[in-house]
Design a protein around this motif. Structure first.
Motif, PDB file in Angstrom:
ATOM      1  N   THR A  43       0.827  -1.043  -0.018  1.00 47.93           N
ATOM      2  CA  THR A  43      -0.037   0.062  -0.123  1.00 47.93           C
ATOM      3  C   THR A  43       0.724   1.337  -0.151  1.00 47.93           C
ATOM      4  OG1 THR A  43      -1.647  -1.221   1.365  1.00 47.93           O
ATOM      5  CG2 THR A  43      -1.955   1.123   1.335  1.00 47.93           C
ATOM      6  N   HIS A  67       3.897   1.558  -1.101  1.00 50.74           N
ATOM      7  CA  HIS A  67       4.813   1.367  -2.262  1.00 50.74           C
ATOM      8  C   HIS A  67       3.629   2.062  -3.515  1.00 50.74           C
ATOM      9  CE1 HIS A  67       7.564   0.376  -5.577  1.00 50.74           C
ATOM     10  NE2 HIS A  67       6.570  -0.248  -5.990  1.00 50.74           N
ATOM     11  N   ARG A  68       2.516   1.612  -3.326  1.00 44.61           N
ATOM     12  CA  ARG A  68       1.320   1.921  -4.362  1.00 44.61           C
ATOM     13  C   ARG A  68       1.422   3.646  -4.336  1.00 44.61           C
ATOM     14  NH1 ARG A  68      -2.921  -2.612  -4.142  1.00 44.61           N
ATOM     15  NH2 ARG A  68      -1.870  -4.023  -5.139  1.00 44.61           N
ATOM     16  N   ARG A  69       1.162   4.030  -2.959  1.00 41.71           N
ATOM     17  CA  ARG A  69       0.979   5.455  -2.924  1.00 41.71           C
ATOM     18  C   ARG A  69       2.208   6.327  -3.455  1.00 41.71           C
ATOM     19  NH1 ARG A  69      -1.309   5.072   3.399  1.00 41.71           N
ATOM     20  NH2 ARG A  69      -3.376   4.122   2.596  1.00 41.71           N
ATOM     21  N   SER A  90       4.279   5.191  -5.714  1.00 44.65           N
ATOM     22  CA  SER A  90       4.250   5.423  -6.965  1.00 44.65           C
ATOM     23  C   SER A  90       3.493   6.185  -7.646  1.00 44.65           C
ATOM     24  CB  SER A  90       4.168   3.749  -7.559  1.00 44.65           C
ATOM     25  OG  SER A  90       4.988   2.868  -7.115  1.00 44.65           O
ATOM     26  N   LEU A  91       2.140   6.151  -7.068  1.00 52.43           N
ATOM     27  CA  LEU A  91       1.034   7.067  -7.582  1.00 52.43           C
ATOM     28  C   LEU A  91       1.478   8.461  -7.218  1.00 52.43           C
ATOM     29  CD1 LEU A  91      -2.291   5.325  -6.328  1.00 52.43           C
ATOM     30  CD2 LEU A  91      -1.578   5.788  -8.697  1.00 52.43           C
TER      31      LEU A  91
END
Length: 177
Positions: free
Chosen positions: A162, A164-166, A168-169
């Motif tokens: 989560t 990492h996605r944040r 990345s986003l």
């Protein structure tokens, strides 16, 4: 009863082992009682054996004394012979009673020994079952701990993903602007 530890929960395994503990404790009490009865029966046999030996010794001593008196007498009356015969019969009856008591005590001892052996075999079986259930309970605990560790690792992985996605986003949104 074969039960695999992966089909049980910790509480169920613990309750079943507790039941097996209770059965094993009851078997130990029964074994203790049977062994005590065996010891009492053995003591009764020893006591009966002593009483039989005493009765036989008294009879033998009385026979010797009576025969010595009979030999020393010059004149034997029928009443004297009857009296001696009565004394010997009474002592023989006492020996017979003691012999039956001894035989009864031996039979009781044999029964007590067989009951003690049966109680010991029952306890051994209960003990083996209890050890098996202890092993199953330990396996269930280990399986629960492994599941908890796996769940914790998954949760940590999810948190990392989560984040990492944040990040990345956030990088994607910063670079597209």
């Amino acid at each position: 009863m074969d039960v695999t530890s992966d089909r049980m929960n910790r509480v169920h395994a613990s309750r079943l082992r507790l039941l097996k503990d209770l059965r094993e404790n009851r078997a130990v009490r029964e074994l203790s009682k049977a062994e005590a009865q065996r010891d009492i029966a053995a003591a009764a046999v020893q006591r009966a054996c002593r009483e039989l030996a005493i009765a036989e010794q008294r009879r033998a001593t009385a026979e010797v004394e009576l025969y010595q008196q009979l030999v020393s007498l010059d004149y034997l009356s029928a009443t004297t012979l009857d009296r001696y015969h009565f004394v010997l019969e009474r002592l023989a009856a006492k020996v017979g009673v003691e012999r039956r008591t001894f035989d009864d005590a031996r039979i009781a001892q044999q029964q007590a020994e067989s009951e003690a052996a049966a109680a010991k075999a029952h306890w051994a079986g209960c003990s083996a079952v209890n050890q098996k259930w202890q092993q199953i309970e330990d396996d269930v605990k280990r399986a629960d701990e492994i599941c908890l560790e796996a769940a914790a690792e998954i949760e940590v992985s999810d948190d990392v993903l989560t984040r990492h996605r944040r990040s990345s986003l956030a990088q994607l949104s910063n670079s597209s602007i």
